[in-house]
Design an enzyme around this catalytic site. Structure first.
Site, PDB file in Angstrom:
ATOM      1  N   ASN A 103      34.438  42.847  38.285  1.00 48.22           N
ATOM      2  CA  ASN A 103      35.336  44.231  38.057  1.00 48.22           C
ATOM      3  C   ASN A 103      36.810  44.160  38.701  1.00 48.22           C
ATOM      4  OD1 ASN A 103      35.285  47.078  37.478  1.00 48.22           O
ATOM      5  ND2 ASN A 103      35.344  47.120  39.479  1.00 48.22           N
ATOM      6  N   LEU A 104      36.647  43.881  39.989  1.00 48.83           N
ATOM      7  CA  LEU A 104      37.766  43.768  40.811  1.00 48.83           C
ATOM      8  C   LEU A 104      38.987  42.729  40.380  1.00 48.83           C
ATOM      9  CD1 LEU A 104      39.408  44.931  43.187  1.00 48.83           C
ATOM     10  CD2 LEU A 104      38.256  43.116  44.690  1.00 48.83           C
ATOM     11  N   ASP A 128      26.716  33.725  47.487  1.00 46.63           N
ATOM     12  CA  ASP A 128      26.421  35.133  46.966  1.00 46.63           C
ATOM     13  C   ASP A 128      25.818  34.833  45.776  1.00 46.63           C
ATOM     14  OD1 ASP A 128      27.816  36.229  48.704  1.00 46.63           O
ATOM     15  OD2 ASP A 128      29.754  36.279  47.692  1.00 46.63           O
ATOM     16  N   THR A 131      33.259  44.571  43.400  1.00 45.41           N
ATOM     17  CA  THR A 131      34.220  43.860  44.087  1.00 45.41           C
ATOM     18  C   THR A 131      34.249  42.478  43.536  1.00 45.41           C
ATOM     19  OG1 THR A 131      32.621  43.178  46.031  1.00 45.41           O
ATOM     20  CG2 THR A 131      34.209  45.096  46.334  1.00 45.41           C
ATOM     21  N   ALA A 132      33.495  42.281  42.608  1.00 41.37           N
ATOM     22  CA  ALA A 132      33.321  40.825  41.764  1.00 41.37           C
ATOM     23  C   ALA A 132      34.203  40.910  40.803  1.00 41.37           C
ATOM     24  CB  ALA A 132      31.870  40.617  41.531  1.00 41.37           C
ATOM     25  N   ASP A 139      39.912  41.146  25.383  1.00 40.53           N
ATOM     26  CA  ASP A 139      39.200  40.061  25.639  1.00 40.53           C
ATOM     27  C   ASP A 139      37.710  40.352  25.965  1.00 40.53           C
ATOM     28  OD1 ASP A 139      41.379  38.470  24.799  1.00 40.53           O
ATOM     29  OD2 ASP A 139      41.805  37.964  26.972  1.00 40.53           O
ATOM     30  N   ASN A 184      25.180  43.053  39.512  1.00 42.45           N
ATOM     31  CA  ASN A 184      26.502  43.232  39.502  1.00 42.45           C
ATOM     32  C   ASN A 184      27.123  43.849  38.491  1.00 42.45           C
ATOM     33  OD1 ASN A 184      27.134  42.097  42.083  1.00 42.45           O
ATOM     34  ND2 ASN A 184      27.806  39.939  41.550  1.00 42.45           N
TER      35      ASN A 184
END
Length: 257
Positions: A160-161, A46, A157-158, A146, A116
């Site tokens: 962020n998830l 990826d 889905t990176a 933070d 992303n």
């Protein structure tokens, strides 16, 4: 009707497995200059796909990835067979990146792009304090956290998830604004924003609570202001197999363990 592509360019990550795959594919299909090829075939994981999309956004080139890395969420299954046919039958997804404009403590300005997400995070042991504005209107006078990120559907889905943000369908005209370990306001857990908005983030007490900003893999240290908006001038174009489409992958991620 299936599209026809006459020329392919094979590029690979430095990983041995990816390099070997590139050699095997070139032996079967030949190889062309990436600047002149109809489709760029990216071999790796990826991270390498993101790197490739960054390189091709200003050219409009189609990118077809095959997984020679680990997770391979953005990639198709690797095979040396029927590659021309697979590419001809592939689904195309086109999307605009985010543009991040920063000003640091010295007044220096820097611009970077993100496929992303753009995220800000504390540089020291002290929590960051951020003021958040959307289209010029203050939405949070002071967010203690933070960090904070703005993710595209492709990036939802990176990171962020992992930060408990929502997964967005690829075709959704939305961005996910997600805090990382928020302390105040206690109940704020993020927001869904239209993808046409401009988000401004002002770092409060920047000398005492330094913050860095990152657009995908490009980092700027000690920022005092960050502006984020979708860049309509640039387009990333990615191809995925119909039986393993990007939209299906994002949907499946919402039901994974």
């Amino acid at each position: 009707m299936a599209r026809k592509f006459n020329s392919l360019a094979f590029i690979a990550s430095p990983a041995e497995e990816a390099q070997k795959a590139a050699e095997d594919l070139r032996a079967v299909y030949g190889d062309h200059d990436p600047d002149k090829a109809d489709v760029i075939v990216a071999l790796g994981g990826d991270g390498f796909m993101l790197h490739t999309l960054h390189r091709t956004m200003n050219t409009g080139k189609l990118v077809y990835g095959m997984n020679r890395g680990s997770v391979g969420f953005l990639m198709n299954r690797y095979s040396t067979e029927n590659l021309h046919q697979r590419i001809a039958n592939a689904d195309e997804n086109a999307f605009h990146p985010l543009e991040m404009r920063t000003t640091d403590v010295n007044g220096d300005k820097f611009t970077a792009l993100a496929i992303n997400e753009v995220y800000l995070f504390r540089q020291s042991y002290q929590a960051a304090k951020l003021k958040v504005m959307v289209d010029g209107k203050t939405r949070l006078d002071e967010l203690t956290c933070d960090g904070l990120l703005l993710a595209t559907p492709a990036g939802s889905t990176a990171y962020n998830l992992s930060a408990h943000g929502p997964i967005l369908p690829l075709e959704a005209p939305l961005l996910a604004l997600t805090p990382v370990s928020p302390f105040r306001p206690r109940r704020w857990r993020g927001a869904l924003l239209p993808n046409h908005v401009t988000v401004d983030i002002e770092i409060l007490e920047a000398d005492k609570r330094p913050v860095n900003a990152v657009a995908d893999h490009q980092e700027v240290k000690s920022v005092v202001h960050v502006r984020i908006a979708e860049s309509e001038k640039l387009t990333a174009r990615i191809l995925s197999d119909p039986d393993h489409s990007w939209s299906d992958r994002i949907l499946a991620e919402q039901f994974s363990n």
